[in-house]
Structures are given as structure tokens and as C-alpha cells.
Design an enzyme around this catalytic site. Sequence first.
Site, mmCIF file in Angstrom:
data_model
loop_
_atom_site.group_PDB
_atom_site.id
_atom_site.type_symbol
_atom_site.label_atom_id
_atom_site.label_comp_id
_atom_site.label_asym_id
_atom_site.label_seq_id
_atom_site.Cartn_x
_atom_site.Cartn_y
_atom_site.Cartn_z
ATOM 1 N N SER A 147 0.854 -1.189 0.000
ATOM 2 C CA SER A 147 0.000 0.000 0.000
ATOM 3 C C SER A 147 0.885 1.232 0.000
ATOM 4 O O SER A 147 2.036 1.178 0.462
ATOM 5 C CB SER A 147 -0.880 0.007 1.252
ATOM 6 O OG SER A 147 -1.482 1.271 1.465
ATOM 7 N N TYR A 160 -2.199 -0.900 10.445
ATOM 8 C CA TYR A 160 -2.233 -1.127 8.994
ATOM 9 C C TYR A 160 -0.956 -0.602 8.341
ATOM 10 O O TYR A 160 -0.293 -1.313 7.566
ATOM 11 C CB TYR A 160 -3.454 -0.438 8.392
ATOM 12 C CG TYR A 160 -3.577 -0.597 6.891
ATOM 13 C CD1 TYR A 160 -4.194 -1.708 6.340
ATOM 14 C CD2 TYR A 160 -3.080 0.380 6.024
ATOM 15 C CE1 TYR A 160 -4.310 -1.853 4.967
ATOM 16 C CE2 TYR A 160 -3.196 0.252 4.658
ATOM 17 C CZ TYR A 160 -3.806 -0.868 4.134
ATOM 18 O OH TYR A 160 -3.911 -1.008 2.766
#
Length: 257
Positions: A147, A160
Site C-alpha cells: 500500500s 495497517y
Amino acid sequence: MYLPGFNLEGKTALVTGAGKGIGRALAIGLAEAGADVVLVSRTLSDLESVAQEITSLTGCRAYPITANVGVREDVTAAIEEAVRLAGRIDVLVNNAGMNIRTPALEVTEDEWDVIVQTNLKSAFLMSQTVGRHMKEHGSGRIVNVASVGGHVALRTGVVYGTTKAALVHMTRILAMEWGKHGILVNAIGPWYFHTPLTEKLLANEAFMTEVVGRTPLGRIGQLEELVGPVVFLASDASSYVTGQTLYVDGGMTIYGF
């Protein structure tokens, strides 16, 4: 010939988190490039739907296998079944992931554990298990779905972001260790794409305006725009590329968010 091959005919790709969203799009895209596809997630009905779509669209074979890829016993059983059904695994796409958006001061230990297990531990267990199989054959491609949150600080949550940063670095280390075995390990780093997981977030007009404002291309990504980068990293076109993270982000990481 100087134009390398993007064709995956005769190859088998395994995609985790393949039942929905990014995983579904990548599985179908890899099949469109010619690969048979092993589809792995926890929900059989989702996998069967994707498998039917793949066979009807492309004629390639699709094998649905249910597993919790954060649990070693499930991973071992899934890979054994995949090899039994497909013969071998040439490409692994570690896509399984999740998030719980909690401020750092409020993150619980259970939240930490489940996000780390799903986003990071699963990618390592799958890579390690499939890596042994690829080593025997002297070749392989592993593509991790990281990501932009592994590169810049985002308001997606500390856990995350930490897992995605670790996944980017794990990609480098595995590439360094396994290059001698003919195994290439790379990653992609998406920004916001239209998926079932982002639907509610992107429905917030103020949030969408801010995201688009931080994206030089001025729009949200479409899932099919992730397929080309993954097919590139899975194919002979990337035969001298390893340890890299390709940010598929409309230019967002130029200046962060």
C-alpha cells in the site's frame, strides 16, 4: 527480440483474498493473460463465483480453495491441494488484507494481532511455503500487495501502516535471499481504488474530495488498472526486476497525504 513476453499461458498463479475486490480483479486479469488460477480465501461461495467467471471469460482453469492464510496448518494444506490440482505454482500474489481504523492510543492487542496476522504473517507463511516449492523448480514470481501506506503516513491507522511498511521491506529481503533460486519477489503499492472495502469511505464527499485533491491524476483508481502492473511482475517482461515496490497511486506518493 527486444519486446519481452507478458503472456502467462502454461503458468499457474495463486491469489489470496481472491473472492472480492482487488484479489478478484487480479485473479481474473491473470487468467486473461493466460494463467490458470488457484483462488484462496475463507469464503467458498465467493471463490466459486470468481472461478465460474474466469472459466466463462477466459477458458482457463480456476481452482477454489478455502483457507485462513494466517494459520500455518491452513497454508500447508492449501498449497498441497493447489499443487495436487494444478501441478505447480509459478506465481504467488499475496493479496489477503484487512484494516481496523483505530487511533493509536485506542488500539487493542486483539486488533493488533488480527491485522498483523492477516496483512503480514499470512504473506510470509504463503511466501515461505510456496517459496520452497518454487525453489525445487528453480523459478517463480511472488507479488505482494502492499500500500502507499507502507511508504507514507496515512490516517488508515498505525497497525495497517506498520504491516504494509513491513511487507515492503520483507519483499526486499526475500528478493535478496531467493534471487539465486530464480525467484523474483516484488510488490505493488495501491492508493485508493473502488472496492467493497472502500465503498463507504469514498461515499463521504469531503473524504473523496481530499483524496482526489492529493492525487495528481485527479481521480480514484479503477481495479483493472492494477492488473497490468501485476501481470508485468508475474511475467517474463520483469525478468530483471526484483525487490521493488511499484506504486500504483495516480502519483499520490510524490507528496504524501
